[in-house]
Write a protein that holds these residues in place. Structure first.
Motif, PDB file in Angstrom:
ATOM      1  N   LEU A   1      -6.993  -1.634  -0.820  1.00 43.93           N
ATOM      2  CA  LEU A   1      -7.597  -0.456  -1.448  1.00 43.93           C
ATOM      3  C   LEU A   1      -6.649   0.736  -1.365  1.00 43.93           C
ATOM      4  O   LEU A   1      -6.505   1.495  -2.325  1.00 43.93           O
TER       5      LEU A   1
ATOM      6  N   ARG B   1      -8.825  -1.775  -6.948  1.00 40.79           N
ATOM      7  CA  ARG B   1     -10.197  -1.348  -7.193  1.00 40.79           C
ATOM      8  C   ARG B   1     -11.143  -2.299  -6.479  1.00 40.79           C
ATOM      9  O   ARG B   1     -10.773  -3.436  -6.183  1.00 40.79           O
TER      10      ARG B   1
ATOM     11  N   SER C   1     -13.427  -3.926  -7.729  1.00 40.86           N
ATOM     12  CA  SER C   1     -13.589  -5.146  -8.527  1.00 40.86           C
ATOM     13  C   SER C   1     -12.413  -6.111  -8.305  1.00 40.86           C
ATOM     14  O   SER C   1     -12.607  -7.329  -8.290  1.00 40.86           O
ATOM     15  N   ASP C   2     -11.205  -5.548  -8.100  1.00 43.54           N
ATOM     16  CA  ASP C   2     -10.052  -6.416  -7.811  1.00 43.54           C
ATOM     17  C   ASP C   2     -10.309  -7.224  -6.545  1.00 43.54           C
ATOM     18  O   ASP C   2     -10.031  -8.430  -6.481  1.00 43.54           O
ATOM     19  N   ILE C   3     -10.834  -6.534  -5.537  1.00 39.85           N
ATOM     20  CA  ILE C   3     -11.090  -7.178  -4.249  1.00 39.85           C
ATOM     21  C   ILE C   3     -12.159  -8.256  -4.398  1.00 39.85           C
ATOM     22  O   ILE C   3     -11.995  -9.390  -3.924  1.00 39.85           O
TER      23      ILE C   3
ATOM     24  N   SER D   1     -15.538  -3.884   0.047  1.00 42.78           N
ATOM     25  CA  SER D   1     -14.916  -3.328  -1.151  1.00 42.78           C
ATOM     26  C   SER D   1     -15.581  -2.016  -1.569  1.00 42.78           C
ATOM     27  O   SER D   1     -15.002  -1.235  -2.304  1.00 42.78           O
ATOM     28  N   GLY D   2     -16.775  -1.796  -1.068  1.00 42.62           N
ATOM     29  CA  GLY D   2     -17.455  -0.552  -1.420  1.00 42.62           C
ATOM     30  C   GLY D   2     -17.086   0.606  -0.502  1.00 42.62           C
ATOM     31  O   GLY D   2     -17.431   1.752  -0.773  1.00 42.62           O
ATOM     32  N   LEU D   3     -16.380   0.303   0.596  1.00 42.38           N
ATOM     33  CA  LEU D   3     -16.022   1.351   1.552  1.00 42.38           C
ATOM     34  C   LEU D   3     -14.896   2.225   1.014  1.00 42.38           C
ATOM     35  O   LEU D   3     -14.164   1.837   0.107  1.00 42.38           O
ATOM     36  N   ASN D   4     -14.770   3.424   1.619  1.00 45.63           N
ATOM     37  CA  ASN D   4     -13.541   4.183   1.403  1.00 45.63           C
ATOM     38  C   ASN D   4     -12.426   3.391   2.040  1.00 45.63           C
ATOM     39  O   ASN D   4     -12.637   2.756   3.073  1.00 45.63           O
ATOM     40  N   PRO D   5     -11.224   3.458   1.474  1.00 48.32           N
ATOM     41  CA  PRO D   5     -10.118   2.695   2.073  1.00 48.32           C
ATOM     42  C   PRO D   5      -9.975   2.992   3.559  1.00 48.32           C
ATOM     43  O   PRO D   5      -9.741   2.090   4.352  1.00 48.32           O
TER      44      PRO D   5
ATOM     45  N   CYS E   1      -6.360  10.690  -1.110  1.00 44.88           N
ATOM     46  CA  CYS E   1      -7.459  10.056  -1.850  1.00 44.88           C
ATOM     47  C   CYS E   1      -7.932   8.765  -1.172  1.00 44.88           C
ATOM     48  O   CYS E   1      -8.365   7.825  -1.836  1.00 44.88           O
ATOM     49  N   LEU E   2      -7.815   8.718   0.153  1.00 44.88           N
ATOM     50  CA  LEU E   2      -8.335   7.570   0.893  1.00 44.88           C
ATOM     51  C   LEU E   2      -9.774   7.839   1.331  1.00 44.88           C
ATOM     52  O   LEU E   2     -10.471   6.947   1.799  1.00 44.88           O
ATOM     53  N   ASP E   3     -10.194   9.080   1.212  1.00 45.88           N
ATOM     54  CA  ASP E   3     -11.517   9.488   1.664  1.00 45.88           C
ATOM     55  C   ASP E   3     -11.972  10.635   0.757  1.00 45.88           C
ATOM     56  O   ASP E   3     -11.167  11.209   0.029  1.00 45.88           O
TER      57      ASP E   3
ATOM     58  N   LYS F   1     -14.532   6.293  -8.695  1.00 51.16           N
ATOM     59  CA  LYS F   1     -13.833   5.502  -7.673  1.00 51.16           C
ATOM     60  C   LYS F   1     -12.602   4.801  -8.243  1.00 51.16           C
ATOM     61  O   LYS F   1     -11.566   4.714  -7.588  1.00 51.16           O
ATOM     62  N   ASN F   2     -12.742   4.297  -9.454  1.00 44.56           N
ATOM     63  CA  ASN F   2     -11.613   3.590 -10.061  1.00 44.56           C
ATOM     64  C   ASN F   2     -10.468   4.541 -10.364  1.00 44.56           C
ATOM     65  O   ASN F   2      -9.296   4.183 -10.228  1.00 44.56           O
TER      66      ASN F   2
ATOM     67  N   ALA G   1      -8.665   5.027  -7.280  1.00 43.42           N
ATOM     68  CA  ALA G   1      -7.777   3.890  -7.025  1.00 43.42           C
ATOM     69  C   ALA G   1      -6.491   4.041  -7.829  1.00 43.42           C
ATOM     70  O   ALA G   1      -5.394   3.795  -7.325  1.00 43.42           O
TER      71      ALA G   1
ATOM     72  N   ARG H   1      -4.213   6.578  -6.165  1.00 43.61           N
ATOM     73  CA  ARG H   1      -3.552   6.004  -4.995  1.00 43.61           C
ATOM     74  C   ARG H   1      -2.406   5.106  -5.425  1.00 43.61           C
ATOM     75  O   ARG H   1      -1.362   5.036  -4.792  1.00 43.61           O
TER      76      ARG H   1
ATOM     77  N   TYR I   1      -1.459  -4.031  -8.454  1.00 40.91           N
ATOM     78  CA  TYR I   1      -2.617  -3.272  -8.932  1.00 40.91           C
ATOM     79  C   TYR I   1      -2.190  -2.180  -9.906  1.00 40.91           C
ATOM     80  O   TYR I   1      -2.941  -1.254 -10.178  1.00 40.91           O
TER      81      TYR I   1
ATOM     82  N   ARG J   1      -2.053  -1.026 -13.153  1.00 39.01           N
ATOM     83  CA  ARG J   1      -2.687  -1.335 -14.431  1.00 39.01           C
ATOM     84  C   ARG J   1      -1.900  -0.831 -15.631  1.00 39.01           C
ATOM     85  O   ARG J   1      -2.083  -1.294 -16.752  1.00 39.01           O
TER      86      ARG J   1
END
Ligand SMILES: Nc1ncnc2c1ncn2[C@@H]1O[C@H](COP(=O)(O)OP(=O)(O)O)[C@@H](O)[C@H]1O
Ligand SMILES: [Mg+2]
Lengths: 405, 250
Positions: free
Chosen positions: A317, A322, A324-326, A394-398, B57-59, B78-79, B82, B85, B114, B116
């Protein structure tokens, strides 16, 4: 990510944690193989019983003297309690829903002929008997109604008798002595195999009913009447018809109990399948337990690796994956693992079934449904628990995934 | 400032531990321009990591706004987070955070998987170049457990670099390293900064902060001091000094 990369990542990940993957797959392999083999053994036994029941003839109805409801032979019924040729003739003349009827007169004794002697049972029957039992001749011909009327001394040999008395020769046209009475062999029955009680169907000699009654059984009575219904769906109706004819024949008045018992194949198979059903239930429970144990094993392995995997998810992450990737990656991994485990498990069970069928008395029969069930269940466990950390993480913050302990 | 890349407006983060609120960041306002090299200092628990995680952007913040390259990130999905990041930020952690049982090259390639936008046409070549940049071309096929701490951190730095980000964020990158290895890592940072990459790093030691161009000091979730560095150290020169001292000592 493209499908190719997803698959690559998943396979790499599986290969990286070889031990975890192997143990997971092993859980599925054992679970699937155990269930399939156990149920296959149960089904094999079931099929053997069904085959031997079917060897009686599919539309068979058997009328035996005595009532089954009041515990065997009725005291005062006297001679009516026995069957006579009149009963058989009455059925033959009046029943409309039957294809054939034959008395069965049992006798037994020493047979001398061919290369030696042999002790076997002799059954006195009518020409309909072969058709009722769906039992073709291998060679020669059967006796006729005329032989019955004339009390001809002709007989048909079962395969076991033929093999013992005439291992190399054609017995047809030969003389044998049944309890010192000479009989001419006119036919040989094809091989029928085991009966439902485990004895051989082929250890028998058939002869015209009246010949056996007069010359061998010394005035003994008919032990049962064998009837075949015209079609399978008319079995019940034919039984009802038989009952009326028999009651009339035995002059039973209204309210009086039957002094005979009529049974069809389903009644017979019910008793015979009882043991094999118990076996099947037993085996299925053992299989179920191994499936659960396998499932718990998979669960354990997956849950133990959740921490490590959650950190992996955090890393992915944090570099831009994303959710969804995970999810797709972990799902692919779980499916690849479960599928390969399932395939190996099924292959293993086929191998075991083959070994059982080839090298042991135990027969195993693999039903496709069982493969589906075992595969589906083990697969579902594997996929669920493989997917579980991904779904959670996968729903968590990284940063939360990275910190996970 | 036209040149601004990072701008926080009353950025606030409050952790919830059970019933208790733990305020980690209290209305922080900082602005960092392109090409800067900022060292964040402060006692343990002063909110440095919290700030870095928000900038990276980790939190997500509890309140306040964070503008990255002019874009208000609080409005993003969220995407899109990602994507930021992946495209704009390279993060270096104190604990390296490399994938275990995975070669250096594969670790460095990870962000490109990742990607894209397919910004990078040849991922393997790009990953090799990044490893070359941190001086680990010959350790490409080693897995983390076969590498020293300094080497692992350099792999992590290569991973942060590989997507050609605008910013490199490093939270105590040398916290687990000895001082010589630390200086080596800082010399890499200085090299990258000279190439135009904006760098924000957290460090414990004032000596190391002197490798940056600007120091932001924090206490209790607030910025208490923000000043340029007057006597900036050159890590390359320091490294030479250390090596000479080592020779004399022998
Ligand atoms: N995940 C968390 N949950 C609860 N409290 C946290 C968490 N992370 C940090 N904190 C608290 O927030 C404050 C700031 O922490 P941090 O940003 O890690 O400080 P620093 O990096 O400067 O040492 C500390 O009081 C810490 O205990
Ligand atoms: Mg910290």
């Amino acid at each position: 990510m493209q499908a190719k990369i997803i698959l690559k990542v998943a396979t790499k990940s599986i290969m990286k944690s070889r031990m975890r993957s192997l143990l997971t797959a092993l859980g599925i392999i054992i679970g699937v193989a155990a269930v399939v083999v156990m149920v296959a053994i149960g089904d094999g036994a079931q099929r053997n019983v069904e085959k031997s029941i079917a060897s009686l003839g599919t539309n068979l109805i058997i009328v035996t003297p005595g009532t089954s409801t009041s515990g065997g032979v009725r005291g005062g019924a006297g001679t009516f309690n026995r069957f006579t040729m009149d009963d058989v003739d009455k059925i033959k003349n009046e029943a409309t829903l039957i294809k054939g009827v034959s008395p069965l007169v049992r006798s037994g004794g020493q047979i001398i002929g061919g290369t030696g002697n042999w002790f076997t049972q002799i059954q006195g029957v009518s020409p309909d008997y072969l058709d009722i039992r769906e039992w073709p001749l291998q060679s020669g011909e059967f006796f006729t109604d005329r032989d019955v009327m004339a009390r001809s001394k002709v007989c048909i040999l079962g395969m076991d008798v033929k093999k013992n008395l005439f291992p190399n020769d054609d017995p047809i046209g030969q003389q044998i002595r049944i309890r010192n009475t000479p009989f001419k062999v006119i036919g040989v029955l094809s091989e029928k195999g085991q009966s439902s009680v485990g004895t051989s169907n082929d250890d028998v000699i058939l002869a015209p009913s009246k010949t056996v009654l007069d010359r061998l059984s010394g005035g003994r009575f008919i032990s049962s009447i064998q009837v075949s219904a015209i079609t399978t769906d008319k079995i019940a109706a034919a039984q009802a018809e038989l009952r009326n004819i028999m009651r009339e024949s035995h002059k039973l008045v209204q309210g009086e109990d039957d002094d005979f018992t009529i049974r069809d194949q389903s009644d017979l198979s019910e008793a015979a399948t009882e043991t094999s059903r118990i076996l099947t239930i037993l085996l299925a429970s053992v299989a179920g337990v191994s499936l659960v144990v396998g499932g718990i094993g998979i669960m354990n392995i997956m849950l133990v690796s959740v921490t490590e995997r959650t950190r992996e998810i955090g890393i992915r992450l944090s570099v831009g994956a994303r959710a969804s990737d995970i999810l797709v990656q972990f799902l692919t991994e779980a499916i690849v693992l479960s599928l390969s485990g399932g395939v190996i498990g099924v292959a293993l069970s086929f191998l075991i079934a083959y070994i059982l069928n080839t090298y042991t008395d135990q027969s195993a029969f693999i039903k496709p449904q069982i493969i589906m069930i075992a595969f589906g269940f083990a697969g579902a466990i594997g996929i669920f628990f493989g997917f579980y950390p991904a779904r959670k993480a996968s729903g968590l913050n990284p940063i939360d995934a990275l910190r996970y302990e | 400032m036209e040149n601004t890349i990072i701008k926080t407006v009353n950025l606030t983060k409050t952790y919830q531990v059970g019933e208790i609120d733990v305020p980690a960041l209290k209305a922080v306002n900082i602005t960092i321009g392109k090409g800067e090299f900022v060292a964040i200092m402060g006692a343990s628990g002063s909110g440095k990591s919290t700030l870095m995680n928000l900038i990276g952007c980790l939190d997500m913040p509890t309140s306040g706004d964070y503008f990255l390259d002019g874009v208000n990130t609080s409005k993003l999905t969220k995407n899109e987070y990602a994507n930021i990041r992946n495209q704009k930020i390279g993060f270096v952690f104190q604990g390296f955070n490399l994938l275990p049982r995975t070669t250096a090259l594969e670790n460095v390639e990870l962000p490109l998987m990742y990607d894209r936008l397919d910004k990078i046409k040849n991922p393997i070549k790009q990953a090799k170049q990044a490893l070359d940049k941190v001086g680990l071309a010959d350790r490409m096929h080693h897995i983390p457990s076969q590498l020293s701490g300094g080497q692992q951190q350099r792999v992590a730095l290569a991973r942060a670099l590989v997507n050609e980000p605008a910013i490199i964020l490093a939270d105590e990158p040398t916290g687990n390293l000895d001082s010589k290895t630390s200086v080596e890592v800082f010399s890499l940072f200085q090299k990258l900064n000279n190439e135009g990459i904006t760098i924000v790093m957290v460090t414990h030691e004032r000596d190391f902060a002197a490798f940056a161009k600007r120091i932001i000091e924090m206490r209790d979730g607030k910025v208490i001091k923000d000043s340029p560095i007057k006597d900036r150290l050159d890590a390359e020169a320091e490294l030479k000094k250390i090596n000479e001292e080592a020779i004399i000592a022998e």
